[in-house]
Design an enzyme around this catalytic site. Structure first.
Site, short mmCIF file in Angstrom:
data_model
loop_
_atom_site.label_atom_id
_atom_site.label_comp_id
_atom_site.label_asym_id
_atom_site.label_seq_id
_atom_site.Cartn_x
_atom_site.Cartn_y
_atom_site.Cartn_z
N ASP A 69 -3.93 0.89 -5.69
CA ASP A 69 -2.51 0.65 -5.48
C ASP A 69 -2.05 -0.74 -5.91
OD1 ASP A 69 -4.11 -0.32 -3.44
OD2 ASP A 69 -2.75 0.22 -1.82
N THR A 121 0.79 -1.23 0.00
CA THR A 121 0.00 0.00 0.00
C THR A 121 0.83 1.29 0.00
OG1 THR A 121 -1.84 -1.11 1.03
CG2 THR A 121 -1.78 1.29 1.25
ZN LIG Z 1 -3.23 -1.22 -0.42
#
Ligand SMILES: [Zn+2]
Ligand SMILES: *[C@@H]1O[C@H](CO)[C@@H](O)[C@H](O)[C@H]1NC(C)=O
Ligand SMILES: *[C@@H]1O[C@H](CO)[C@@H](O)[C@H](O)[C@H]1NC(C)=O
Ligand SMILES: *[C@@H]1O[C@H](CO)[C@@H](O)[C@H](O)[C@H]1NC(C)=O
Ligand SMILES: *[C@@H]1O[C@H](CO)[C@@H](O)[C@H](O)[C@H]1NC(C)=O
Ligand SMILES: *[C@@H]1O[C@H](CO)[C@@H](O)[C@H](O)[C@H]1NC(C)=O
Ligand SMILES: *[C@@H]1O[C@H](CO)[C@@H](O)[C@H](O)[C@H]1NC(C)=O
Ligand SMILES: *[C@@H]1O[C@H](CO)[C@@H](O)[C@H](O)[C@H]1NC(C)=O
Ligand SMILES: *[C@@H]1O[C@H](CO)[C@@H](O)[C@H](O)[C@H]1NC(C)=O
Length: 434
Positions: free
Chosen positions: A232, A72
Site C-alpha cells: 500500500d 493503509t
Molecule cells: Zn499500510
C-alpha cells in the site's frame, strides 16, 4: 458399411472441438497479495532471494505510484477498486463525514462508508465468479449488497497459515483470492525503515513469499494462478520528539471546531468565519504545507470528497503534525507514512507471475489504480468504472484474449462456447446421420 467409420470420425472431431472449447474457455485464477508497508527499495538493500526468484518467474516494476494519502485503508481500497481516494471515499484511516455526522475508524464495517467503490472481490462475484479474502481493508463489509464468497474477520494469524488456506481455496473453486499481511509495516513503524528489526522482518516476509511459491508448485497451481504481489505504501524515518509541528503553538485551538488524523497530515475545520485567519496562522509553519480544500493539488485526486475538511495540512517528510505539546510526546515510533505520494519513500513494490504474465521482465512504473484493470483482464470480467488504465500494464499480460467488450455480463465466454458447442453437435449429427 461406412457408418461406423463416419461415427468414429465424428466422435474424434467432436472430441477435438470439445477440447478446443475447453482450451478457449479456460480462465486462469488470480491471487492478490499485499504486504503492508513493503517499500519498493527494501529489496535493494536487503537480501530477498525469494522475491528475486519471483522476479525471474514473472514481471516486476521497480516501484509503483500509489494514491494520496499514503495511508493503509485509503491506499488498499484504491488498489482493490481502481479508484482514486476522492472517488472511493476512504480518504483516511480515520475520517469524519459531515452528512453522516459520524467518524470512521479502521473498525467501521458499515456499508455506507464503502459503497462508493467496487472492490475486485465484489466485481468477481457480480460477474458470477467466486472470490475469497483473507484480510484486506473493506473485505469484511457488505458492499453494494454483496460479499466475497468467502472471507475472514481480521485477527492476528500466522502468514503460513494464511498461505495454506488461500492456496487450498484456489485449488478448490475460488477464482480470485485476496490476502493481506500486516508486516513489514508494523516493524517499520516501531523501529524505522533503516533498522535491523525491519531488515529481519523483510527477510521473514521474503521467506513467506518462498513458501507461497512452493505451495503454488506443490498444489499444481503455478500454471493456473496469476500471482500479483504489491503493497500500500512505503515508510520513512520520523521522530515524534524532535520533528513536531504543534497546532496549539500556531493557532488558538478554540478557533477549530473539528480535526481529523495526525502525523503526516491533519484535516481541520475552523470555526465559522475563521477560515482565513486559521489558514494564515497555520501557514506560518515551514515544516508543512497548508491547503484550503479548493487548492489541494489536482494530481492527488483527493479533494473532491465531502470527507476532506476545509483545511488540509501535509507535513514535510519525516515531520509530524500534532495537536499540542503532549500529543504523542512519549511515543517511540521510528517510522511513518501518509506523506506526499510523489516521495520515493512512500512508494510500494510490485511483482506478478503466472501463466498470463510475461516472464523475467521489468516493466515501467505504473499506478496502483491500474491493478484493478489488470486483475479484471486476467479474470476476463468487466470492470466497474475506475481510474486505472490497461494501457500502462498491457505490455506484461501475455494472455491471448478477446476484447472485454466481447464478454457477457457474467464474464464467461458465452458466445464462443455456444458457437463451438453448436459446431460439435452439428459435426456429430451430420457425420452420424447423413
Ligand atoms: Zn499500510
Ligand atoms: C452530530 O453528532 C453529535 C453527537 O455525536 C451531536 O452532538 C450533534 O448535535 C450532531 N450534529 C448534527 C448537525 O446533527
Ligand atoms: C465476522 O464478524 C461479524 C461480527 O462479529 C460476524 O457477524 C460474522 O459472522 C463474522 N464473519 C466471519 C466470516 O467470521
Ligand atoms: C485453514 O487451514 C486449516 C488447516 O488446514 C484448517 O483447519 C482450516 O479449516 C482452514 N480454514 C479455512 C477458513 O479454510
Ligand atoms: C482564544 O480564543 C478564545 C475565544 O475567542 C478567547 O477567549 C481566548 O482568550 C483566546 N486565547 C488566546 C491565547 O488568544
Ligand atoms: C512523558 O513521559 C514523562 C517522563 O516519563 C512524563 O513525566 C510525562 O508525564 C509524559 N507525558 C505524557 C503526555 O504522557
Ligand atoms: C510516478 O511518480 C513520479 C513522481 O514521484 C513521477 O515522476 C512519475 O511520472 C509517475 N509515473 C507515472 C507512470 O505516473
Ligand atoms: C532474465 O533476464 C536477464 C536480463 O534481463 C538475463 O540476464 C537472464 O538470463 C534472464 N533469465 C532467464 C531465466 O531467462
Ligand atoms: C475516476 O473514476 C470515477 C468513476 O468512473 C469518475 O467518476 C471520476 O471522475 C474519475 N476521476 C478522474 C480524475 O478521472
Amino acid at each position: 458399411m461406412h457408418l461406423p467409420t463416419l461415427g468414429m470420425t465424428s466422435l474424434v472431431l467432436s472430441l477435438l472441438v470439445l477440447a478446443a472449447v475447453g482450451v478457449a474457455a479456460r480462465r486462469n485464477k488470480v491471487l492478490l497479495v499485499s504486504m503492508d508497508g513493503f517499500r519498493w527499495d527494501y529489496v535493494k538493500t536487503i537480501s530477498t532471494p525469494n522475491l528475486d526468484r519471483l522476479a525471474g518467474l514473472g514481471t516486476r516494476a521497480e516501484y509503483i505510484n500509489n494514491t494520496f494519502c499514503t495511508k493503509t485503508f485509503p491506499s488498499h481500497y484504491s488498489v482493490a477498486t481502481g479508484l482514486y481516494e476522492e472517488s472511493h471515499g476512504i480518504i483516511g484511516n480515520v475520517m469524519y463525514d459531515p452528512e453522516f455526522n459520524e467518524t470512521f475508524s479502521p473498525r467501521t464495517r458499515e456499508s455506507k462508508w464503502w459503497n462508493d467503490g467496487e472492490p475486485i472481490w465484489i466485481t468477481a462475484v457480480r460477474n458470477g465468479l467466486k472470490s475469497a479474502t483473507y484480510f484486506w481493508p473493506g473485505s469484511e463489509v457488505k458492499i453494494r449488497g454483496l460479499r466475497p464468497t468467502k472471507y475472514k474477520n481480521y485477527s492476528s494469524v500466522d502468514v503460513q497459515k494464511q498461505i495454506d488456506n488461500v492456496t487450498d481455496w484456489l485449488k478448490g473453486d475460488i477464482d480470485i483470492a485476496v490476502m493481506y499481511t500486516p508486516q513489514p509495516d508494523k516493524a517499520g513503524h516501531k523501529f524505522g525503515p533503516n533498522s535491523r528489526e525491519l531488515r529481519e522482518k523483510v527477510q521473514e516476509m521474503d521467506s513467506a513469499v518462498g513458501y507461497l511459491l512452493d505451495m503454488l508448485e506443490e498444489k499444481e497451481l503455478a500454471s493456473v494462478v496469476n500471482l500479483v504481489l504489491t503493497s500500500d505504501h512505503g515508510m520513512t524515518e520520523i521522530d515524534f520528539q524532535k520533528k513536531r509541528i504543534e497546532i496549539a503553538s500556531l493557532v488558538n485551538l478554540s478557533d477549530i471546531v473539528r480535526k481529523s488524523d495526525k502525523g503526516p497530515l491533519m484535516h481541520i475545520t475552523p470555526v465559522e468565519g475563521k477560515l482565513e485567519s486559521v489558514y494564515q496562522a497555520l501557514s506560518k509553519s515551514d515544516k508543512m504545507t497548508v491547503y484550503k480544500k479548493e487548492d489541494i493539488p489536482e494530481y492527488w485526486h483527493y479533494k473532491n470528497n465531502r470527507r476532506v475538511m476545509p483545511i488540509l495540512c501535509v507535513a514535510d517528510e519525516g515531520w509530524s503534525i500534532l495537536w499540542d505539546k503532549d500529543d504523542l510526546i512519549n511515543k517511540t515510533d521510528r517510522g511513518n507514512h501518509g506523506y506526499d505520494n510523489r516521495l520515493t519513500s512512500m512508494k510500494p513494490l510490485f511483482f506478478a507471475a503466472g501463466p498470463d504474465i510475461r516472464k523475467n521482465h521489468t516493466c515501467q512504473p505504473f499506478l496502483s489504480v491500474d491493478i484493478y484493470s489488470l486483475l479484471c483482464t486476467l479474470l476476463e470480467i468487466n470492470p466497474a468504472p475506475n481510474n486505472g488504465s490497461l494501457e500502462r500494464v498491457r505490455n506484461f499480460i501475455v494472455k491471448p484474449k478477446p476484447q472485454t467488450a466481447n464478454l457477457t455480463n457474467n464474464g464467461t465466454y458465452m458466445f464462443p462456447s455456444a458457437v463451438l458447442l453448436s459446431l460439435t453437435l452439428f459435426v456429430f449429427l451430420v457425420f452420424d446421420f447423413l
